[in-house]
Design a protein around this motif. Structure first.
Motif, PDB file in Angstrom:
ATOM      1  N   ILE A   8       0.845  -1.201   0.000  1.00 31.55           N
ATOM      2  CA  ILE A   8       0.000   0.000   0.000  1.00 31.55           C
ATOM      3  C   ILE A   8       0.876   1.245   0.000  1.00 31.55           C
ATOM      4  O   ILE A   8       0.600   2.227  -0.699  1.00 31.55           O
ATOM      5  N   LEU A   9       1.936   1.231   0.791  1.00 33.06           N
ATOM      6  CA  LEU A   9       2.848   2.377   0.831  1.00 33.06           C
ATOM      7  C   LEU A   9       3.514   2.591  -0.523  1.00 33.06           C
ATOM      8  O   LEU A   9       3.740   3.731  -0.943  1.00 33.06           O
ATOM      9  N   ALA A  10       3.812   1.493  -1.217  1.00 33.08           N
ATOM     10  CA  ALA A  10       4.408   1.613  -2.553  1.00 33.08           C
ATOM     11  C   ALA A  10       3.424   2.249  -3.526  1.00 33.08           C
ATOM     12  O   ALA A  10       3.810   3.082  -4.359  1.00 33.08           O
ATOM     13  N   LEU A  11       2.142   1.884  -3.420  1.00 34.25           N
ATOM     14  CA  LEU A  11       1.127   2.498  -4.278  1.00 34.25           C
ATOM     15  C   LEU A  11       0.957   3.975  -3.955  1.00 34.25           C
ATOM     16  O   LEU A  11       0.742   4.794  -4.859  1.00 34.25           O
ATOM     17  N   ARG A  12       1.070   4.326  -2.687  1.00 33.08           N
ATOM     18  CA  ARG A  12       0.960   5.741  -2.312  1.00 33.08           C
ATOM     19  C   ARG A  12       2.139   6.538  -2.869  1.00 33.08           C
ATOM     20  O   ARG A  12       1.962   7.659  -3.363  1.00 33.08           O
ATOM     21  N   ARG A  13       3.327   5.978  -2.814  1.00 33.27           N
ATOM     22  CA  ARG A  13       4.488   6.653  -3.408  1.00 33.27           C
ATOM     23  C   ARG A  13       4.327   6.789  -4.911  1.00 33.27           C
ATOM     24  O   ARG A  13       4.710   7.814  -5.504  1.00 33.27           O
ATOM     25  N   GLU A  14       3.715   5.798  -5.536  1.00 35.80           N
ATOM     26  CA  GLU A  14       3.468   5.868  -6.983  1.00 35.80           C
ATOM     27  C   GLU A  14       2.495   7.002  -7.309  1.00 35.80           C
ATOM     28  O   GLU A  14       2.677   7.719  -8.305  1.00 35.80           O
ATOM     29  N   CYS A  15       1.481   7.188  -6.465  1.00 28.08           N
ATOM     30  CA  CYS A  15       0.536   8.300  -6.658  1.00 28.08           C
ATOM     31  C   CYS A  15       1.256   9.640  -6.580  1.00 28.08           C
ATOM     32  O   CYS A  15       1.007  10.542  -7.399  1.00 28.08           O
ATOM     33  N   ARG A  16       2.131   9.789  -5.614  1.00 27.28           N
ATOM     34  CA  ARG A  16       2.820  11.063  -5.448  1.00 27.28           C
ATOM     35  C   ARG A  16       3.805  11.323  -6.584  1.00 27.28           C
ATOM     36  O   ARG A  16       3.971  12.466  -7.011  1.00 27.28           O
ATOM     37  N   ARG A  17       4.442  10.272  -7.094  1.00 32.36           N
ATOM     38  CA  ARG A  17       5.312  10.452  -8.264  1.00 32.36           C
ATOM     39  C   ARG A  17       4.487  10.864  -9.473  1.00 32.36           C
ATOM     40  O   ARG A  17       4.898  11.741 -10.252  1.00 32.36           O
ATOM     41  N   ALA A  18       3.321  10.238  -9.644  1.00 34.37           N
ATOM     42  CA  ALA A  18       2.458  10.582 -10.775  1.00 34.37           C
ATOM     43  C   ALA A  18       1.958  12.018 -10.664  1.00 34.37           C
ATOM     44  O   ALA A  18       1.858  12.742 -11.667  1.00 34.37           O
TER      45      ALA A  18
END
Length: 383
Positions: A293-303
């Motif tokens: 989940i934390l990895a998906l959140r980091r992906e959102c912030r990069r996007a």
């Protein structure tokens, strides 16, 4: 502070939670939550650990709804609702050096001939009691269109009350200024208005520069001394070098004087080898937030950073997809986490009640404050 039209909080609760944390907000005003009366489970997903909320759902029909999320350290109370046929409003009082009235407004896009009159009545009531007023919300008025009659009447109305409108950029994907921040007696600084990929409205992030909000008492700070084997050894060596029994015994001191001298020497040595430190409150992470989940959140912030940098449609599409993916994965992770706790504690009613209460009552109790309406409601309950 920030203002956001969510267009269904139910489907974006974890995304809005991430927006609140990433933007380091103290207060978040939400419009179009689309939450029905009696529902509050979405706030258990939205709220950070140290926050509380006020929810004002639309009492009849679909859509609409207002909510405010704020750090629990602030003293905020909700005032009795003001009912109007042409718009929804949530009234909050912020305690501080001077009371501040905050009104969160949502006006449906359908034209209503009573809006200007009803909004003027609301302003008249507010300005009788408050010298500092913050009004924000989705007004669905195209104030950027000079020929729009409703916009003309609205701007003339707020000008007659000496109210300042601070938004100067589009807040909607179609290029209109619909979400407004108005104030009287307060200086506002708009810090950011950009598409965050949450809804078709852009979040409006702003600072209130002349509003000293009063904080709830958090009790005395926690103090401690780091006593370990190294500190003990240092204390023993320093005490042996600084304390001399013969000097004390030969000095013309009373028993109290000797004791005070001993305590003074020990305290001085302790302050050197193990100084007092303020124990900071640790912020714990939600237990269901696993690494995926934390990895998906980091992906959102990069996007989001990529979209803000290049403003390409493909980057915006990637941001929307990553937001949706994060929302679904986070909801599934929390559901699985709670299901495991319930399954493992099926014969423990205390744990089951605690889990149930955390979902239906997701924040700590918020002081309602004394008011004639609350006293009357309490009286009617027992009659």
């Amino acid at each position: 502070m920030a203002l956001l039209n969510t267009r269904s909080l139910v489907n974006k609760s974890f995304v809005v939670n991430d927006f609140f944390l990433a933007s380091r907000l103290d207060v978040l005003f939400l419009t179009e939550t689309w939450i029905r009366p009696g529902e509050s489970s979405s706030f258990s997903e939205l709220l950070p650990l140290d926050c509380a909320f006020f929810n004002s759902p639309r009492t009849a029909g679909r859509g609409g709804g207002l909510a405010s999320v704020f750090r629990s350290k602030f003293r905020v109370r909700q005032l009795p609702p003001a009912l109007h046929s042409s718009f929804e409003v949530q009234l909050l009082e912020l305690s501080g050096s001077s009371r501040t009235l905050c009104a969160v407004v949502y006006r449906p896009p359908k034209r209503n001939k009573d809006f200007i009159r009803e909004f003027a009545d609301l302003l008249g009531i507010i300005f009788l009691s408050y010298d500092r007023v913050l009004i924000c919300g989705d007004f669905n008025i195209h104030i950027c269109c000079e020929e729009d009659l409703l916009a003309k009447d609205f701007l003339a109305l707020i000008d007659s009350f000496n109210i300042t409108q601070w938004v100067r950029k589009s807040t909607h994907i179609k290029g209109h200024m619909l979400d407004l921040v108005l104030s009287y007696g307060l200086d506002i600084c708009i810090t950011d208005i950009n598409d965050a990929g949450i809804s078709d409205h852009f979040p409006v992030i702003f600072d209130v520069q002349s509003c000293n909000m009063e904080l709830n008492s958090e009790g005395p700070p926690s103090l401690s001394r780091p006593i370990n084997s190294e500190a003990v050894a240092l204390f023993s060596a320093a005490f042996a070098n600084s304390f001399c029994y013969e000097d004390i015994s030969n000095a013309p001191l009373s028993v109290d004087g000797v004791v005070n001298s001993f305590i003074s020497i020990c305290t001085s040595i302790l302050d050197t080898v193990a100084p007092v430190k303020i124990r900071r409150r640790k912020t714990s992470r939600q237990p269901w937030l696993n690494e995926s989940i934390l990895a998906l959140r980091r992906e959102c912030r990069r996007a989001e950073r990529r979209w803000k940098k290049d403003q390409l449609q493909v980057s915006l599409d990637i941001l929307h997809m990553s937001r949706s993916k994060f929302q679904k994965a986070a909801k599934m992770a929390k559901t699985s986490f709670l299901s495991n706790i319930i399954a493992n504690n099926s014969h423990n009613p205390r744990v089951l009640f605690k889990i149930f209460n955390s979902v239906v009552n997701p924040c700590s109790d918020v002081s309602m404050g004394a008011s004639p309406a609350l006293c009357e409601k309490f009286l009617n309950f027992w009659i």
